[in-house]
Motif scaffolding. Structure first.
Motif, short mmCIF file in Angstrom:
data_model
loop_
_atom_site.label_atom_id
_atom_site.label_comp_id
_atom_site.label_asym_id
_atom_site.label_seq_id
_atom_site.Cartn_x
_atom_site.Cartn_y
_atom_site.Cartn_z
N ASP A 159 0.85 -1.18 0.00
CA ASP A 159 0.00 0.00 0.00
C ASP A 159 0.89 1.23 0.00
OD1 ASP A 159 -1.70 2.09 0.48
OD2 ASP A 159 -2.55 1.27 2.34
N PRO A 160 0.88 2.04 -1.06
CA PRO A 160 1.78 3.19 -1.13
C PRO A 160 1.47 4.26 -0.09
CG PRO A 160 0.22 3.24 -2.94
CD PRO A 160 0.05 1.91 -2.27
N ASP A 161 0.31 4.17 0.54
CA ASP A 161 -0.07 5.14 1.56
C ASP A 161 0.14 4.64 2.98
OD1 ASP A 161 -0.94 7.07 -0.35
OD2 ASP A 161 -2.80 5.93 -0.60
N SER A 162 0.70 3.45 3.12
CA SER A 162 0.91 2.89 4.46
C SER A 162 2.21 3.41 5.07
CB SER A 162 0.98 1.36 4.38
OG SER A 162 2.17 0.96 3.71
N ASP A 163 2.33 3.26 6.38
CA ASP A 163 3.57 3.64 7.06
C ASP A 163 4.75 2.83 6.54
OD1 ASP A 163 2.30 5.56 8.58
OD2 ASP A 163 2.08 4.29 10.36
N ALA A 164 4.48 1.55 6.20
CA ALA A 164 5.55 0.68 5.73
C ALA A 164 6.13 1.16 4.40
CB ALA A 164 5.04 -0.75 5.59
N ALA A 165 5.36 1.94 3.64
CA ALA A 165 5.84 2.41 2.34
C ALA A 165 6.63 3.71 2.43
CB ALA A 165 4.66 2.60 1.39
N LYS A 166 6.59 4.37 3.58
CA LYS A 166 7.24 5.68 3.69
C LYS A 166 8.75 5.65 3.37
CE LYS A 166 3.92 7.90 6.76
NZ LYS A 166 3.66 8.46 8.10
N PRO A 167 9.49 4.62 3.79
CA PRO A 167 10.92 4.61 3.44
C PRO A 167 11.18 4.54 1.94
CG PRO A 167 10.49 3.12 5.26
CD PRO A 167 9.16 3.52 4.70
N TYR A 168 10.16 4.21 1.15
CA TYR A 168 10.35 4.00 -0.27
C TYR A 168 9.80 5.15 -1.11
CZ TYR A 168 11.25 -0.30 2.04
OH TYR A 168 11.75 -1.23 2.94
N ILE A 169 9.55 6.28 -0.45
CA ILE A 169 9.18 7.50 -1.17
C ILE A 169 10.42 8.03 -1.88
CG2 ILE A 169 8.36 9.87 -0.97
CD1 ILE A 169 6.89 8.99 1.62
N ASN A 170 10.33 8.25 -3.16
CA ASN A 170 11.44 8.82 -3.92
C ASN A 170 11.49 10.32 -3.71
OD1 ASN A 170 12.65 6.60 -5.88
ND2 ASN A 170 10.47 6.20 -5.59
N VAL A 171 12.70 10.85 -3.64
CA VAL A 171 12.86 12.22 -3.16
C VAL A 171 13.88 13.03 -3.95
CG1 VAL A 171 12.13 11.80 -0.78
CG2 VAL A 171 14.50 11.33 -1.43
N TRP A 172 13.72 14.36 -3.87
CA TRP A 172 14.73 15.32 -4.26
C TRP A 172 15.68 15.49 -3.08
CZ3 TRP A 172 15.38 17.89 -8.87
CH2 TRP A 172 14.36 17.73 -9.82
N VAL A 173 16.98 15.51 -3.35
CA VAL A 173 17.98 15.53 -2.27
C VAL A 173 18.98 16.65 -2.51
CG1 VAL A 173 19.79 14.19 -1.12
CG2 VAL A 173 17.71 13.05 -1.93
N VAL A 174 19.33 17.33 -1.41
CA VAL A 174 20.31 18.42 -1.46
C VAL A 174 21.24 18.31 -0.25
CG1 VAL A 174 18.69 19.96 -2.63
CG2 VAL A 174 18.87 20.05 -0.14
N ARG A 175 22.28 19.13 -0.23
CA ARG A 175 23.12 19.22 0.97
C ARG A 175 22.32 19.85 2.10
NH1 ARG A 175 26.21 20.44 -3.40
NH2 ARG A 175 25.72 22.69 -3.23
N ALA A 176 22.64 19.50 3.33
CA ALA A 176 21.88 19.98 4.48
C ALA A 176 21.82 21.50 4.53
CB ALA A 176 22.49 19.42 5.78
N GLU A 177 22.92 22.16 4.17
CA GLU A 177 22.94 23.62 4.24
C GLU A 177 22.06 24.27 3.18
OE1 GLU A 177 26.97 22.47 2.23
OE2 GLU A 177 25.56 21.65 3.73
N ASP A 178 21.59 23.50 2.20
CA ASP A 178 20.77 24.04 1.12
C ASP A 178 19.30 23.65 1.24
OD1 ASP A 178 22.99 25.22 -0.09
OD2 ASP A 178 23.43 23.42 -1.27
N LYS A 179 18.90 23.02 2.32
CA LYS A 179 17.55 22.47 2.39
C LYS A 179 16.45 23.53 2.45
CE LYS A 179 17.69 21.61 7.42
NZ LYS A 179 16.60 22.51 7.84
N ASP A 180 16.82 24.80 2.72
CA ASP A 180 15.83 25.87 2.73
C ASP A 180 16.00 26.80 1.53
OD1 ASP A 180 14.66 25.06 5.20
OD2 ASP A 180 16.36 25.96 6.26
#
Length: 306
Positions: A232-253
């Motif tokens: 279930d893509p909406d379950s808690d178990a699926a949250k680690p598998y959300i694909n994401v945009w990633v940046v350096r920590a200092e650029d997150k804002d």
């Protein structure tokens, strides 16, 4: 990886935490010079935002680039040959962002490399499914039946969670995104056999069912509609598998980078993403703060298991 993230089918098949750890010594040869690695790019024509992707020729990226230009943001898609380059290159300042991975993979990289890359936007979850050529329903799978699962760390844990959702296994302490076959309890209905992900379709000839990554479903002559069960893509178990945009920590804002992440949810890009995934992508809209909280929890789990 039914990550299965990300854009290039061939590259997705190479995704492992071990490869990422080894890759911390690699440099990104696609970028021009060390001078380019200082600070985040401005996003104008002379200094485009550099985004690391795998499979830049995919149609969806052409659509995305048009949307970025319409917002007055110039981007440069840096087409990486495999996933092992993308996070080290971002950390070293050779990229401004990357978009190819889910949170579980990012957590594995951060812990292994001692890094702190952060997600700033969600794209999609790609369901992971159970297939069989011997049975047409979960109920037909017999007690003591055998199920093949991918053996790489990310997909193995997720496959076990899928089987638990399907009622076929029970996992110690309820399971987690770092579970292994050792966590399958004797009370489970079936036994699991970890094999190379590419072998899971072939194993259908000798097992009762297989968990098969999206990458291999079409090659096996199957369609998503053939699945007996998927997570279930909406379950808690699926949250680690959300694909994401990633940046350096200092650029997150950074406002420009946040805007680029938001463009993943424009109607044109969403449609292109769904088409590229054969209709399996489930678009996610989690906030950066929620994604960062999920990431921190996964990282804690990985450290505690070490």
């Amino acid at each position: 990886m039914s990550f299965s993230t990300p854009s290039s089918r061939t590259a997705r098949k190479r995704l492992t935490w071990t490869a990422v750890a080894v890759a911390s010594t690699l440099a990104l040869t696609a970028c021009s010079s060390a001078d380019d690695s200082a600070g985040t790019s401005s996003g104008d024509a002379d200094d485009p935002i550099r985004i690391g992707v795998v499979g830049a020729s995919d149609d969806k990226w052409a659509v995305y680039q048009e949307q970025a230009e319409a917002e007055g943001i110039e981007i440069e898609l840096v087409d990486l040959q495999d996933y092992t380059q993308a996070n080290p290159a971002l950390s070293q300042g050779e990229l401004d962002a990357n978009q190819f991975q889910h949170l579980q993979f990012l957590a594995g990289y951060n812990v292994d490399a001692g890094d702190d890359l952060q997600p700033i936007g969600a794209t999609a979850v790609y369901p992971l499914a159970l297939y069989s050529t011997k049975h047409t329903s979960l109920e037909q799978i017999p007690d003591g039946g055998q199920v093949a699962v991918p053996n790489d760390p990310t997909n193995l844990a997720r496959a076990l969670l899928v089987l638990q959702e399907a009622g076929l296994v029970e996992l110690e302490d309820g399971g987690s995104s770092i579970s292994t076959e050792a966590d399958v309890l004797p009370s489970s209905k079936v036994t699991v056999t970890p094999v190379d992900a590419a072998q899971t379709p072939i194993q259908l000839q000798s097992v009762d069912a297989s968990i098969i990554n999206n990458d291999y479903v079409e090659d096996a002559g199957l369609t998503p509609e053939d699945a007996l069960f998927e997570d279930d893509p909406d379950s808690d178990a699926a949250k680690p598998y959300i694909n994401v945009w990633v940046v350096r920590a200092e650029d997150k804002d950074d406002e420009t980078l946040l805007k680029l992440a938001e463009l993943s949810h424009s109607p044109e890009v969403v449609e292109a993403e769904k088409t590229a995934s054969g209709g399996t992508a489930v678009i996610k809209e989690n906030s950066p703060a929620e994604l960062q909280e999920i990431l921190a929890g996964i990282e804690d789990d990985i450290r505690s298991a070490s």
